[in-house]
Write a protein that holds these residues in place. Structure first.
Motif, PDB file in Angstrom:
ATOM      1  N   ILE A 105       0.901  -1.294   0.138  1.00 17.16           N
ATOM      2  CA  ILE A 105       0.175  -0.111   0.010  1.00 17.16           C
ATOM      3  C   ILE A 105       0.956   1.309   0.133  1.00 17.16           C
ATOM      4  N   TYR A 106       1.995   1.310   0.728  1.00 19.87           N
ATOM      5  CA  TYR A 106       2.911   2.273   0.756  1.00 19.87           C
ATOM      6  C   TYR A 106       3.514   2.645  -0.638  1.00 19.87           C
ATOM      7  N   LEU A 107       3.949   1.683  -1.168  1.00 22.63           N
ATOM      8  CA  LEU A 107       4.892   1.552  -2.613  1.00 22.63           C
ATOM      9  C   LEU A 107       3.715   2.217  -3.455  1.00 22.63           C
ATOM     10  N   GLY A 108       2.476   1.763  -3.414  1.00 26.58           N
ATOM     11  CA  GLY A 108       1.391   2.209  -4.462  1.00 26.58           C
ATOM     12  C   GLY A 108       1.072   3.506  -4.360  1.00 26.58           C
ATOM     13  N   ALA A 109       1.023   4.070  -3.048  1.00 25.07           N
ATOM     14  CA  ALA A 109       0.597   5.514  -2.822  1.00 25.07           C
ATOM     15  C   ALA A 109       1.704   6.380  -3.100  1.00 25.07           C
TER      16      ALA A 109
END
Ligand SMILES: [Zn+2]
Length: 76
Positions: free
Chosen positions: A60-64
Motif C-alpha cells: 500500500i505504501y509503495l502504491g501510494a
C-alpha cells in the motif's frame, strides 16, 4: 479505456495486498519480492520479512508513493 503506468502500479500493489503470502519484504531496501526469491534483485540482500501484515503495509505504501511521485512529475 487506456491503462496508464500509474494504474498498473496500483494494480500490482492491490495484487500483492490481496495475496501477501506470495511475497516478502526486503529488510535492506524495503522492496517487495516474490516469496521464491533467494536474494533481493535491488540490493542483493538476503534478509526478508515474510509477515503478511508487513507485506500488505509495504504494498500500500509503495502504491501510494509511486502514485504521488507520478502526479508531482506531471505537475512540473
Ligand atoms: Zn533489497
Amino acid at each position: 479505456m487506456k491503462t496508464t503506468v500509474n494504474d498498473s502500479r496500483l494494480k500490482k500493489a492491490q495484487e500483492i495486498a490481496s495475496n501477501p503470502v506470495a511475497y516478502k519484504v526486503c529488510e535492506g531496501c524495503d522492496s517487495i519480492v516474490g516469496i521464491q526469491s533467494v536474494t533481493c534483485p535491488n540490493c542483493h540482500g538476503y534478509r526478508f520479512d515474510v509477515d503478511p501484515t508487513r507485506v500488505v503495509d509495504q504494498a500500500i505504501y509503495l502504491g501510494a508513493r509511486k502514485q504521488t511521485s507520478v502526479t508531482s512529475e506531471d505537475m512540473v
